[in-house]
Design a protein around this motif. Sequence first.
Motif, PDB file in Angstrom:
ATOM      1  N   GLY A   1      -2.145   5.108   0.434  1.00  0.00           N
ATOM      2  CA  GLY A   1      -3.537   4.679   0.481  1.00  0.00           C
ATOM      3  C   GLY A   1      -3.965   3.813  -0.683  1.00  0.00           C
ATOM      4  N   ASN A   2      -3.098   3.635  -1.681  1.00  0.00           N
ATOM      5  CA  ASN A   2      -3.415   2.807  -2.842  1.00  0.00           C
ATOM      6  C   ASN A   2      -2.758   1.439  -2.698  1.00  0.00           C
ATOM      7  OD1 ASN A   2      -4.760   4.839  -4.700  1.00  0.00           O
ATOM      8  ND2 ASN A   2      -2.805   5.861  -4.343  1.00  0.00           N
TER       9      ASN A   2
ATOM     10  N   VAL B   1       0.861  -1.187   0.000  1.00  0.00           N
ATOM     11  CA  VAL B   1       0.000   0.000   0.000  1.00  0.00           C
ATOM     12  C   VAL B   1       0.896   1.234   0.000  1.00  0.00           C
ATOM     13  CG1 VAL B   1      -1.803   1.268   1.208  1.00  0.00           C
ATOM     14  CG2 VAL B   1      -1.790  -1.248   1.269  1.00  0.00           C
TER      15      VAL B   1
END
Length: 232
Positions: free
Chosen positions: A70-71, A67
């Motif tokens: 946040g992705n 991650v």
Amino acid sequence: MQGAGVELHSVVKHYSPPSGVVRAVDGIDLVVEAGSSVAVTGPSGCGKSTLLGLIGGLETPTSGSIVVGGNEISRLSERRRARLRRQEFGFLFQEHNLLPFLTAVENVGFQLTMQGSEDGEAACRRLLGELDLAVEADKLPDQLSGGQRQRVALARALVHRPRLLLADEPTGELDTASAATVIDLLLRFQRESGATLIVVTHDLVVAERMDRVVPLSDGRLVQESPEVTADA
């Protein structure tokens, strides 16, 4: 701008050449705080560059999750990972990878062109000037010294103001003075922009300038300690 935090959860990257399975990254859990600087250290072949490539979305893990900002990039398509790399990541490698047919300012501007910007020459020249390369801006790479080429590559990595800056042995081919200049500039950008910086290095002098040192051995993290050297 806020830096991109990084989280790795049970990340594994195995390769299967005819000679047998290679466990380049073998179950890593790691959290890098947004806006911090980290050195990943260890001997050649321990998985440092593979780990950096996984964090940067250049490769996908065999298993586990990654991650960034946040992705969960380990689940993104190649197209979406490529867009993320262009827009939010900056890469600096030991080999500068400059395009030989473009001038210094054109090489830096190529990063902006990939993002669809058509009006970035002034910003590129300003950044090259900050790196003491104003006079060399219109020269081709083979007209520059090794240290100058690496600073052009640094400008290319920084010009779009990435949230995450990844550097793989950025001083490996440089003399002591040029290496210090490159690290000074990396850290200055990181502090001023709030970006997250992850540097792969075998150089203890470089590692000690980061907020944190993360040692690797045989694809695994070893206990972080101020006593661990960069070649441990």
